[in-house]
Design a protein around this motif. Structure first.
Motif, PDB file in Angstrom:
ATOM      1  N   MET A  37       0.843  -1.202   0.000  1.00  0.00           N
ATOM      2  CA  MET A  37       0.000   0.000   0.000  1.00  0.00           C
ATOM      3  C   MET A  37       0.872   1.243   0.000  1.00  0.00           C
ATOM      4  SD  MET A  37      -3.023   1.029   2.698  1.00  0.00           S
ATOM      5  CE  MET A  37      -3.954   2.538   2.442  1.00  0.00           C
ATOM      6  N   GLU A  38       0.570   2.173  -0.848  1.00  0.00           N
ATOM      7  CA  GLU A  38       1.383   3.374  -0.986  1.00  0.00           C
ATOM      8  C   GLU A  38       1.199   4.289   0.219  1.00  0.00           C
ATOM      9  OE1 GLU A  38       1.999   7.124  -4.061  1.00  0.00           O
ATOM     10  OE2 GLU A  38       0.854   5.350  -4.673  1.00  0.00           O
ATOM     11  N   LYS A  39       2.299   4.773   0.740  1.00  0.00           N
ATOM     12  CA  LYS A  39       2.297   5.655   1.910  1.00  0.00           C
ATOM     13  C   LYS A  39       1.729   7.021   1.544  1.00  0.00           C
ATOM     14  CE  LYS A  39       5.403   7.624   5.370  1.00  0.00           C
ATOM     15  NZ  LYS A  39       6.822   7.750   5.805  1.00  0.00           N
ATOM     16  N   SER A  40       0.799   7.529   2.404  1.00  0.00           N
ATOM     17  CA  SER A  40       0.223   8.856   2.151  1.00  0.00           C
ATOM     18  C   SER A  40       1.259   9.937   2.408  1.00  0.00           C
ATOM     19  CB  SER A  40      -1.000   9.077   3.047  1.00  0.00           C
ATOM     20  OG  SER A  40      -0.626   9.020   4.418  1.00  0.00           O
ATOM     21  N   ILE A  41       1.189  10.981   1.634  1.00  0.00           N
ATOM     22  CA  ILE A  41       2.164  12.073   1.743  1.00  0.00           C
ATOM     23  C   ILE A  41       1.758  13.007   2.882  1.00  0.00           C
ATOM     24  CG2 ILE A  41       3.215  14.013   0.540  1.00  0.00           C
ATOM     25  CD1 ILE A  41       2.741  12.556  -2.068  1.00  0.00           C
ATOM     26  N   THR A  42       2.698  13.343   3.741  1.00  0.00           N
ATOM     27  CA  THR A  42       2.431  14.196   4.898  1.00  0.00           C
ATOM     28  C   THR A  42       2.193  15.641   4.473  1.00  0.00           C
ATOM     29  OG1 THR A  42       4.785  14.641   5.220  1.00  0.00           O
ATOM     30  CG2 THR A  42       3.848  12.745   6.385  1.00  0.00           C
ATOM     31  N   LEU A  43       1.553  16.400   5.378  1.00  0.00           N
ATOM     32  CA  LEU A  43       1.262  17.803   5.086  1.00  0.00           C
ATOM     33  C   LEU A  43       2.537  18.612   4.903  1.00  0.00           C
ATOM     34  CD1 LEU A  43      -0.715  20.152   4.779  1.00  0.00           C
ATOM     35  CD2 LEU A  43      -0.697  20.404   7.279  1.00  0.00           C
ATOM     36  N   GLU A  44       3.557  18.342   5.761  1.00  0.00           N
ATOM     37  CA  GLU A  44       4.798  19.115   5.633  1.00  0.00           C
ATOM     38  C   GLU A  44       5.496  18.846   4.298  1.00  0.00           C
ATOM     39  OE1 GLU A  44       5.834  15.733   8.618  1.00  0.00           O
ATOM     40  OE2 GLU A  44       4.118  17.024   8.143  1.00  0.00           O
ATOM     41  N   ALA A  45       5.377  17.619   3.788  1.00  0.00           N
ATOM     42  CA  ALA A  45       5.960  17.304   2.482  1.00  0.00           C
ATOM     43  C   ALA A  45       5.227  18.053   1.380  1.00  0.00           C
ATOM     44  CB  ALA A  45       5.897  15.798   2.227  1.00  0.00           C
ATOM     45  N   LYS A  46       3.893  18.120   1.478  1.00  0.00           N
ATOM     46  CA  LYS A  46       3.105  18.852   0.483  1.00  0.00           C
ATOM     47  C   LYS A  46       3.433  20.337   0.510  1.00  0.00           C
ATOM     48  CE  LYS A  46      -0.851  15.660   0.600  1.00  0.00           C
ATOM     49  NZ  LYS A  46      -2.285  15.509   0.964  1.00  0.00           N
ATOM     50  N   ARG A  47       3.546  20.887   1.716  1.00  0.00           N
ATOM     51  CA  ARG A  47       3.837  22.325   1.824  1.00  0.00           C
ATOM     52  C   ARG A  47       5.268  22.637   1.398  1.00  0.00           C
ATOM     53  NH1 ARG A  47       0.374  24.859   6.949  1.00  0.00           N
ATOM     54  NH2 ARG A  47      -1.624  24.688   5.847  1.00  0.00           N
ATOM     55  N   PHE A  48       6.173  21.718   1.648  1.00  0.00           N
ATOM     56  CA  PHE A  48       7.550  21.891   1.200  1.00  0.00           C
ATOM     57  C   PHE A  48       7.594  21.965  -0.327  1.00  0.00           C
ATOM     58  CE2 PHE A  48      11.624  20.251  -0.249  1.00  0.00           C
ATOM     59  CZ  PHE A  48      12.527  20.955   0.521  1.00  0.00           C
ATOM     60  N   LYS A  49       6.866  21.061  -0.981  1.00  0.00           N
ATOM     61  CA  LYS A  49       6.809  21.071  -2.440  1.00  0.00           C
ATOM     62  C   LYS A  49       6.151  22.354  -2.947  1.00  0.00           C
ATOM     63  CE  LYS A  49       4.983  18.544  -6.435  1.00  0.00           C
ATOM     64  NZ  LYS A  49       4.184  17.376  -6.898  1.00  0.00           N
ATOM     65  N   GLN A  50       5.058  22.751  -2.299  1.00  0.00           N
ATOM     66  CA  GLN A  50       4.358  23.993  -2.677  1.00  0.00           C
ATOM     67  C   GLN A  50       5.300  25.188  -2.593  1.00  0.00           C
ATOM     68  OE1 GLN A  50       0.997  24.914  -0.114  1.00  0.00           O
ATOM     69  NE2 GLN A  50       1.207  27.105  -0.543  1.00  0.00           N
ATOM     70  N   LEU A  51       6.081  25.233  -1.517  1.00  0.00           N
ATOM     71  CA  LEU A  51       7.020  26.334  -1.321  1.00  0.00           C
ATOM     72  C   LEU A  51       8.086  26.353  -2.409  1.00  0.00           C
ATOM     73  CD1 LEU A  51       7.951  28.645   0.524  1.00  0.00           C
ATOM     74  CD2 LEU A  51       9.280  26.961   1.805  1.00  0.00           C
ATOM     75  N   ARG A  52       8.636  25.164  -2.714  1.00  0.00           N
ATOM     76  CA  ARG A  52       9.667  25.086  -3.768  1.00  0.00           C
ATOM     77  C   ARG A  52       9.140  25.606  -5.091  1.00  0.00           C
ATOM     78  NH1 ARG A  52      10.221  21.884  -7.896  1.00  0.00           N
ATOM     79  NH2 ARG A  52       8.785  20.256  -7.175  1.00  0.00           N
ATOM     80  N   GLU A  53       7.916  25.196  -5.449  1.00  0.00           N
ATOM     81  CA  GLU A  53       7.330  25.622  -6.722  1.00  0.00           C
ATOM     82  C   GLU A  53       7.059  27.124  -6.730  1.00  0.00           C
ATOM     83  OE1 GLU A  53       3.963  23.037  -6.935  1.00  0.00           O
ATOM     84  OE2 GLU A  53       5.074  21.425  -7.940  1.00  0.00           O
ATOM     85  N   GLU A  54       6.579  27.667  -5.598  1.00  0.00           N
ATOM     86  CA  GLU A  54       6.317  29.099  -5.522  1.00  0.00           C
ATOM     87  C   GLU A  54       7.601  29.912  -5.659  1.00  0.00           C
ATOM     88  OE1 GLU A  54       4.324  29.657  -1.831  1.00  0.00           O
ATOM     89  OE2 GLU A  54       2.364  28.999  -2.583  1.00  0.00           O
ATOM     90  N   LEU A  55       8.704  29.381  -5.149  1.00  0.00           N
ATOM     91  CA  LEU A  55       9.989  30.078  -5.226  1.00  0.00           C
ATOM     92  C   LEU A  55      10.671  29.891  -6.579  1.00  0.00           C
ATOM     93  CD1 LEU A  55      11.378  29.228  -1.661  1.00  0.00           C
ATOM     94  CD2 LEU A  55      10.538  31.456  -2.455  1.00  0.00           C
ATOM     95  N   GLY A  56      10.138  28.982  -7.401  1.00  0.00           N
ATOM     96  CA  GLY A  56      10.653  28.809  -8.749  1.00  0.00           C
ATOM     97  C   GLY A  56      11.875  27.912  -8.864  1.00  0.00           C
ATOM     98  N   TYR A  57      12.104  27.038  -7.885  1.00  0.00           N
ATOM     99  CA  TYR A  57      13.243  26.126  -7.918  1.00  0.00           C
ATOM    100  C   TYR A  57      12.850  24.781  -8.526  1.00  0.00           C
ATOM    101  CZ  TYR A  57      16.224  28.979  -4.821  1.00  0.00           C
ATOM    102  OH  TYR A  57      17.010  29.962  -4.281  1.00  0.00           O
ATOM    103  N   THR A  58      13.809  24.146  -9.163  1.00  0.00           N
ATOM    104  CA  THR A  58      13.652  22.741  -9.528  1.00  0.00           C
ATOM    105  C   THR A  58      14.001  21.912  -8.298  1.00  0.00           C
ATOM    106  OG1 THR A  58      15.963  22.530 -10.224  1.00  0.00           O
ATOM    107  CG2 THR A  58      14.364  23.223 -11.895  1.00  0.00           C
ATOM    108  N   GLN A  59      13.677  20.624  -8.321  1.00  0.00           N
ATOM    109  CA  GLN A  59      14.020  19.762  -7.190  1.00  0.00           C
ATOM    110  C   GLN A  59      15.528  19.731  -6.970  1.00  0.00           C
ATOM    111  OE1 GLN A  59      12.087  16.036  -8.279  1.00  0.00           O
ATOM    112  NE2 GLN A  59      10.322  16.507  -6.970  1.00  0.00           N
ATOM    113  N   GLN A  60      16.287  19.694  -8.052  1.00  0.00           N
ATOM    114  CA  GLN A  60      17.743  19.669  -7.927  1.00  0.00           C
ATOM    115  C   GLN A  60      18.279  21.012  -7.424  1.00  0.00           C
ATOM    116  OE1 GLN A  60      19.801  18.575 -11.523  1.00  0.00           O
ATOM    117  NE2 GLN A  60      21.828  19.052 -10.703  1.00  0.00           N
ATOM    118  N   GLY A  61      17.737  22.106  -7.987  1.00  0.00           N
ATOM    119  CA  GLY A  61      18.198  23.431  -7.592  1.00  0.00           C
ATOM    120  C   GLY A  61      17.887  23.747  -6.139  1.00  0.00           C
ATOM    121  N   PHE A  62      16.704  23.324  -5.675  1.00  0.00           N
ATOM    122  CA  PHE A  62      16.324  23.587  -4.285  1.00  0.00           C
ATOM    123  C   PHE A  62      17.185  22.762  -3.327  1.00  0.00           C
ATOM    124  CE2 PHE A  62      12.550  24.159  -1.190  1.00  0.00           C
ATOM    125  CZ  PHE A  62      12.945  25.464  -0.904  1.00  0.00           C
ATOM    126  N   ALA A  63      17.493  21.537  -3.724  1.00  0.00           N
ATOM    127  CA  ALA A  63      18.354  20.685  -2.899  1.00  0.00           C
ATOM    128  C   ALA A  63      19.747  21.290  -2.767  1.00  0.00           C
ATOM    129  CB  ALA A  63      18.431  19.279  -3.499  1.00  0.00           C
TER     130      ALA A  63
END
Length: 255
Positions: free
Chosen positions: A1-27
């Motif tokens: 069964m696939e693990k549900s994504i936590t709220l902090e993970a969702k907000r972290f992704k939302q923040l990265r996208e709002e700031l305009g970073y790629t996953q690699q660039g943000f890392a």
């Protein structure tokens, strides 16, 4: 069964996208490995170091990140909007520094430069209304505060030390990171991190700004106005009509 994504993970992704970073660039920016993909999928927890970086670099509220608050940003300087620099005269009294329209363009960028302040004109007003506080004069640009304040007039403002001291519907000089504005302030219900700027001229729409973007705040208590108003067209027309009626009366009296 696939693990549900936590709220902090969702907000972290939302923040990265709002700031305009790629996953690699943000890392790379966060020094968190080669990609943030595992964090966003909830496979890797957000470290304390990452939370600290987000808070220091972007004023991100850690409580928002973990779903404990609706306020995404924390207020920089704890709401402190007191003057960065105050100049004094030979007697130890605060000078009233005058910031012209031209100087106001560079004011936000020289806000901590003592030498720059010393290049501006300054004076004192020996009246009780100007004691026991710091004042600064700014020349108004534009007509957004008409008819109360006209273009090129000067407004004198008393320094406000904290945003919590600001009162609704009073006129303030607001020093932002890139501009100096003269507006009325109005608090936004249930949103302490933003404040509304209102023009007296109804042709200008209100502007919502972030409290953390305010560098200095000065409450306007007086203005300097030069020259006498010229009669408006309607006044001139009325004066002309009155003169014509008077002339007609004189002609009738001669008949």
């Amino acid at each position: 069964m696939e693990k549900s994504i936590t709220l902090e993970a969702k907000r972290f992704k939302q923040l990265r996208e709002e700031l305009g970073y790629t996953q690699q660039g943000f890392a790379e920016f966060l020094n968190a490995g080669s990609t943030t993909a595992d964090i966003e999928r909830g496979k890797t927890k957000i470290s304390g170091k990452i939370v600290t970086t987000l808070m220091s670099q972007f004023n991100i509220n850690p409580l928002w990140l973990y779903g404990e608050s609706n306020d995404k940003h924390i207020i920089a300087r704890s709401g402190d909007v007191s003057p960065m620099v105050v100049t004094i005269d030979s007697s130890g009294n605060d000078n009233i520094v005058l910031v012209s329209q031209k100087a106001a363009a560079g004011y936000p960028h020289n806000i901590q430069d003592v030498d720059w302040y010393q290049s501006l004109p300054s004076f004192n007003i020996p009246l009780p209304e100007y004691r026991n506080a710091s004042y600064r004069g700014f020349q108004v640009e534009g007509d957004s505060m008409m008819p109360n304040i006209r273009p090129k007039e000067w407004v004198l403002g008393r320094a406000v030390s904290s945003i919590t001291e600001a009162s609704d519907n009073k006129i303030y000089i607001i020093v932002l990171k890139d501009s100096v504005l003269v507006k009325k302030l109005q608090r936004i219900p249930n949103n302490p991190n933003q404040i509304r700027l209102i023009s007296i001229n109804e042709h200008y729409l209100p502007i919502d700004i972030k409290v953390r973007d305010i560098q200095e705040l000065w409450m306007v208590n007086s203005k300097l106005s030069f020259g006498v108003d010229e009669p408006s067209d309607s006044v001139l027309l009325r004066q002309l009509q009155e003169s014509m009626e008077e002339l007609k009366g004189q002609i009738r009296s001669l008949k």
